[in-house]
Design a protein around this motif. Structure first.
Motif, PDB file in Angstrom:
ATOM      1  N   TYR A  89      -3.083   9.562 -13.121  1.00 14.57           N
ATOM      2  CA  TYR A  89      -3.652   9.424 -11.772  1.00 14.57           C
ATOM      3  C   TYR A  89      -4.935   8.588 -11.764  1.00 14.57           C
ATOM      4  N   GLU A  90      -5.617   8.482 -12.929  1.00 11.00           N
ATOM      5  CA  GLU A  90      -6.838   7.669 -12.988  1.00 11.00           C
ATOM      6  C   GLU A  90      -6.558   6.200 -12.704  1.00 11.00           C
ATOM      7  N   GLU A  91      -5.311   5.788 -12.902  1.00  8.02           N
ATOM      8  CA  GLU A  91      -4.928   4.404 -12.602  1.00  8.02           C
ATOM      9  C   GLU A  91      -4.986   4.137 -11.099  1.00  8.02           C
ATOM     10  N   TYR A  92      -4.844   5.186 -10.309  1.00 11.23           N
ATOM     11  CA  TYR A  92      -4.762   5.051  -8.855  1.00 11.23           C
ATOM     12  C   TYR A  92      -5.987   5.597  -8.128  1.00 11.23           C
ATOM     13  N   LEU A  93      -6.666   6.573  -8.731  1.00 10.96           N
ATOM     14  CA  LEU A  93      -7.782   7.240  -8.067  1.00 10.96           C
ATOM     15  C   LEU A  93      -9.102   6.943  -8.755  1.00 10.96           C
ATOM     16  N   ASP A  94     -10.126   6.748  -7.967  1.00  9.96           N
ATOM     17  CA  ASP A  94     -11.486   6.764  -8.478  1.00  9.96           C
ATOM     18  C   ASP A  94     -11.854   8.247  -8.567  1.00  9.96           C
ATOM     19  N   VAL A  95     -11.695   8.823  -9.747  1.00 12.05           N
ATOM     20  CA  VAL A  95     -11.828  10.271  -9.923  1.00 12.05           C
ATOM     21  C   VAL A  95     -13.225  10.749  -9.561  1.00 12.05           C
ATOM     22  N   ASP A  96     -14.248   9.966  -9.868  1.00 12.80           N
ATOM     23  CA  ASP A  96     -15.607  10.382  -9.518  1.00 12.80           C
ATOM     24  C   ASP A  96     -15.768  10.531  -8.008  1.00 12.80           C
ATOM     25  N   SER A  97     -15.166   9.630  -7.236  1.00 14.32           N
ATOM     26  CA  SER A  97     -15.268   9.746  -5.776  1.00 14.32           C
ATOM     27  C   SER A  97     -14.494  10.961  -5.275  1.00 14.32           C
ATOM     28  N   VAL A  98     -13.388  11.277  -5.925  1.00 11.67           N
ATOM     29  CA  VAL A  98     -12.622  12.472  -5.552  1.00 11.67           C
ATOM     30  C   VAL A  98     -13.468  13.716  -5.800  1.00 11.67           C
ATOM     31  N   ILE A  99     -14.092  13.787  -6.945  1.00  9.78           N
ATOM     32  CA  ILE A  99     -14.907  14.953  -7.292  1.00  9.78           C
ATOM     33  C   ILE A  99     -16.080  15.115  -6.326  1.00  9.78           C
ATOM     34  N   ASP A 100     -16.784  14.045  -6.037  1.00  9.07           N
ATOM     35  CA  ASP A 100     -17.908  14.138  -5.095  1.00  9.07           C
ATOM     36  C   ASP A 100     -17.432  14.555  -3.708  1.00  9.07           C
TER      37      ASP A 100
ATOM     38  N   ILE B  51       0.830  -1.195   0.000  1.00  8.30           N
ATOM     39  CA  ILE B  51       0.000   0.000   0.000  1.00  8.30           C
ATOM     40  C   ILE B  51       0.873   1.258   0.000  1.00  8.30           C
ATOM     41  N   GLN B  52       2.011   1.174   0.685  1.00  5.72           N
ATOM     42  CA  GLN B  52       2.905   2.343   0.685  1.00  5.72           C
ATOM     43  C   GLN B  52       3.417   2.622  -0.734  1.00  5.72           C
ATOM     44  N   ASP B  53       3.776   1.577  -1.457  1.00  5.22           N
ATOM     45  CA  ASP B  53       4.229   1.746  -2.833  1.00  5.22           C
ATOM     46  C   ASP B  53       3.105   2.311  -3.704  1.00  5.22           C
ATOM     47  N   PHE B  54       1.901   1.799  -3.515  1.00  5.14           N
ATOM     48  CA  PHE B  54       0.741   2.277  -4.268  1.00  5.14           C
ATOM     49  C   PHE B  54       0.507   3.766  -3.995  1.00  5.14           C
ATOM     50  N   MET B  55       0.568   4.173  -2.730  1.00  6.09           N
ATOM     51  CA  MET B  55       0.340   5.582  -2.364  1.00  6.09           C
ATOM     52  C   MET B  55       1.444   6.478  -2.937  1.00  6.09           C
ATOM     53  N   THR B  56       2.672   5.989  -2.927  1.00  7.61           N
ATOM     54  CA  THR B  56       3.777   6.766  -3.490  1.00  7.61           C
ATOM     55  C   THR B  56       3.562   6.979  -4.989  1.00  7.61           C
ATOM     56  N   LYS B  57       3.151   5.936  -5.674  1.00  8.16           N
ATOM     57  CA  LYS B  57       2.888   6.051  -7.111  1.00  8.16           C
ATOM     58  C   LYS B  57       1.668   6.940  -7.385  1.00  8.16           C
ATOM     59  N   ALA B  58       0.654   6.809  -6.562  1.00  6.07           N
ATOM     60  CA  ALA B  58      -0.535   7.651  -6.720  1.00  6.07           C
ATOM     61  C   ALA B  58      -0.172   9.118  -6.530  1.00  6.07           C
ATOM     62  N   ASP B  59       0.605   9.404  -5.503  1.00  5.87           N
ATOM     63  CA  ASP B  59       1.021  10.774  -5.232  1.00  5.87           C
ATOM     64  C   ASP B  59       1.834  11.344  -6.393  1.00  5.87           C
ATOM     65  N   ALA B  60       2.749  10.551  -6.902  1.00  8.13           N
ATOM     66  CA  ALA B  60       3.577  11.005  -8.034  1.00  8.13           C
ATOM     67  C   ALA B  60       2.712  11.277  -9.270  1.00  8.13           C
ATOM     68  N   ALA B  61       1.727  10.419  -9.521  1.00  7.90           N
ATOM     69  CA  ALA B  61       0.856  10.600 -10.692  1.00  7.90           C
ATOM     70  C   ALA B  61      -0.006  11.852 -10.550  1.00  7.90           C
ATOM     71  N   VAL B  62      -0.537  12.074  -9.347  1.00  7.86           N
ATOM     72  CA  VAL B  62      -1.351  13.274  -9.125  1.00  7.86           C
ATOM     73  C   VAL B  62      -0.499  14.521  -9.299  1.00  7.86           C
ATOM     74  N   ARG B  63       0.683  14.518  -8.714  1.00  4.25           N
ATOM     75  CA  ARG B  63       1.563  15.687  -8.828  1.00  4.25           C
ATOM     76  C   ARG B  63       1.990  15.943 -10.271  1.00  4.25           C
ATOM     77  N   ALA B  64       2.177  14.871 -11.040  1.00  2.00           N
ATOM     78  CA  ALA B  64       2.568  15.006 -12.446  1.00  2.00           C
ATOM     79  C   ALA B  64       1.377  15.389 -13.333  1.00  2.00           C
ATOM     80  N   GLY B  65       0.172  15.136 -12.823  1.00  2.00           N
ATOM     81  CA  GLY B  65      -1.027  15.471 -13.590  1.00  2.00           C
ATOM     82  C   GLY B  65      -1.327  14.503 -14.706  1.00  2.00           C
ATOM     83  N   THR B  66      -0.748  13.321 -14.625  1.00  2.00           N
ATOM     84  CA  THR B  66      -0.972  12.331 -15.674  1.00  2.00           C
ATOM     85  C   THR B  66      -0.971  10.926 -15.070  1.00  2.00           C
TER      86      THR B  66
END
Length: 191
Positions: free
Chosen positions: A18-29, A1-16
């Motif tokens: 991130y959909e692989e790691y985040l349920d974007v609809d849940s983030v928006i709601d 999970i730590q590796d997953f969170m690190t990758k998710a954080d990097a994807a969000v910060r890069a702006g590309t």
């Protein structure tokens, strides 16, 4: 999970990606809920939760900790014109800061806001009316036991300290919600 969170954080910060790691609809709601209520506890500093099923993506939630919401925090009231989930001052950049830089995310965010805003406000107004009446007896007992009306408690906003009746607090909540809604609607449209 730590590796997953690190990758998710990097994807969000890069702006590309991130959909692989985040349920974007849940983030928006989740963002819409916390922005409408101006919940400063949600700004990725504390009381910010995710869930994840094995093999699944991160989902925002559960929504939690609204004691510093609805204009009840000394640092946000009587101002209604800043983001709660990211403002650069209180907590610095958050995932929402980075996501707002992605035009595709902004379009999804704007579309969802436009789809739910009227229902959210209709429900909020009705709930305030319903619950303020249903709580009439309980609030009287509460304030009889805890003499806090018109007195500052915790991080309470200075504007609400001036209110010394239950009815004034209910109106304060109504007014807050209307002002917050107008700011959000204008700001989201202009993104």
């Amino acid at each position: 999970i730590q590796d997953f969170m690190t990758k998710a954080d990097a994807a969000v910060r890069a702006g590309t990606g991130y959909e692989e790691y985040l349920d974007v609809d849940s983030v928006i709601d989740w963002v819409i809920l916390h922005e409408l209520t101006n919940n400063t506890d949600c700004a990725f500093r504390r009381s910010c939760y995710f869930t994840k099923t094995p093999g699944g993506r991160l989902q925002m939630g559960p929504a939690w900790d609204f004691d510093l919401a609805f204009g009840n925090f000394s640092k946000d009231n009587p101002q209604y014109n800043s983001w709660a989930t990211t403002d650069g001052k209180y907590v610095g950049d958050t995932w929402f800061s980075y996501l707002l830089k992605d035009p595709a995310f902004v379009e999804r965010f704007r579309a969802r806001w436009n789809a739910v805003k009227e229902d959210l406000m209709r429900t909020a107004r009705a709930d305030i009316d319903t619950w303020s009446t249903r709580l009439a007896f309980s609030q009287a007992s509460n304030f009889h036991r805890w003499d806090i009306l018109g007195k500052r408690s915790g991080y309470q906003s200075w504007a609400s300290v001036k209110l010394d009746t239950y009815e004034q607090h209910v109106q304060y909540l109504r007014d807050f919600l209307e002002k917050r809604y107008r700011w959000l609607d204008k700001t989201i449209a202009a993104l």
